[in-house]
Design a protein around this motif. Structure first.
Motif, PDB file in Angstrom:
ATOM      1  N   ASN A 168      -8.166   0.727  -4.198  1.00 19.22           N
ATOM      2  CA  ASN A 168      -7.322   1.895  -4.423  1.00 19.22           C
ATOM      3  C   ASN A 168      -7.942   2.860  -5.427  1.00 19.22           C
ATOM      4  OD1 ASN A 168      -5.337   1.253  -2.600  1.00 19.22           O
ATOM      5  ND2 ASN A 168      -4.133   0.097  -4.077  1.00 19.22           N
ATOM      6  N   THR A 176      -7.861   2.170   3.111  1.00 15.32           N
ATOM      7  CA  THR A 176      -6.755   2.358   2.178  1.00 15.32           C
ATOM      8  C   THR A 176      -5.434   1.965   2.824  1.00 15.32           C
ATOM      9  OG1 THR A 176      -7.976   4.149   1.131  1.00 15.32           O
ATOM     10  CG2 THR A 176      -5.638   4.029   0.667  1.00 15.32           C
ATOM     11  N   THR A 177      -5.257   2.305   4.088  1.00 16.28           N
ATOM     12  CA  THR A 177      -4.042   1.924   4.806  1.00 16.28           C
ATOM     13  C   THR A 177      -3.952   0.411   4.944  1.00 16.28           C
ATOM     14  OG1 THR A 177      -4.124   4.001   6.024  1.00 16.28           O
ATOM     15  CG2 THR A 177      -2.743   2.248   6.935  1.00 16.28           C
ATOM     16  N   GLU A 180       1.911  -4.506   0.514  1.00 17.00           N
ATOM     17  CA  GLU A 180       3.328  -4.554   0.858  1.00 17.00           C
ATOM     18  C   GLU A 180       3.731  -5.941   1.368  1.00 17.00           C
ATOM     19  OE1 GLU A 180       5.831  -2.248   0.549  1.00 17.00           O
ATOM     20  OE2 GLU A 180       4.369  -1.157  -0.643  1.00 17.00           O
ATOM     21  N   TRP A 218      -2.914  -1.010   1.651  1.00 18.11           N
ATOM     22  CA  TRP A 218      -1.494  -0.755   1.395  1.00 18.11           C
ATOM     23  C   TRP A 218      -0.624  -1.743   2.170  1.00 18.11           C
ATOM     24  CZ3 TRP A 218       2.319   1.255   4.809  1.00 18.11           C
ATOM     25  CH2 TRP A 218       3.516   1.565   4.187  1.00 18.11           C
TER      26      TRP A 218
END
Length: 66
Positions: free
Chosen positions: A11, A46-47, A54, A50
């Motif tokens: 990140n 990055t996705t 989560e 993420w």
């Protein structure tokens, strides 16, 4: 290196790269095509990071409830 640390590093690196690309585009060093290509290359990992973050947080919440 733990998964959480890898995600944090990813990140931070993505943020630095994003700022670098935007700076290069606004100073006309690279054109819009290359900036969009580089942004797409940054966006995919990055996705993924993420989504992993989560899912880890969701698993921790489920563990805390049990």
């Amino acid at each position: 290196m733990t998964t959480a640390r890898k995600i944090r590093v990813l990140n931070i690196a993505a943020t630095v790269l994003l700022l670098t690309i935007l700076t290069l585009q606004f100073t006309k060093v690279i054109d819009a095509f290359w900036s969009m290509a580089l942004l797409a290359l940054i966006g995919a990992p990055t996705t993924v990071a993420w989504v992993i973050l989560e899912r880890r947080q969701g698993a921790e919440k489920m563990r805390d409830r049990a």
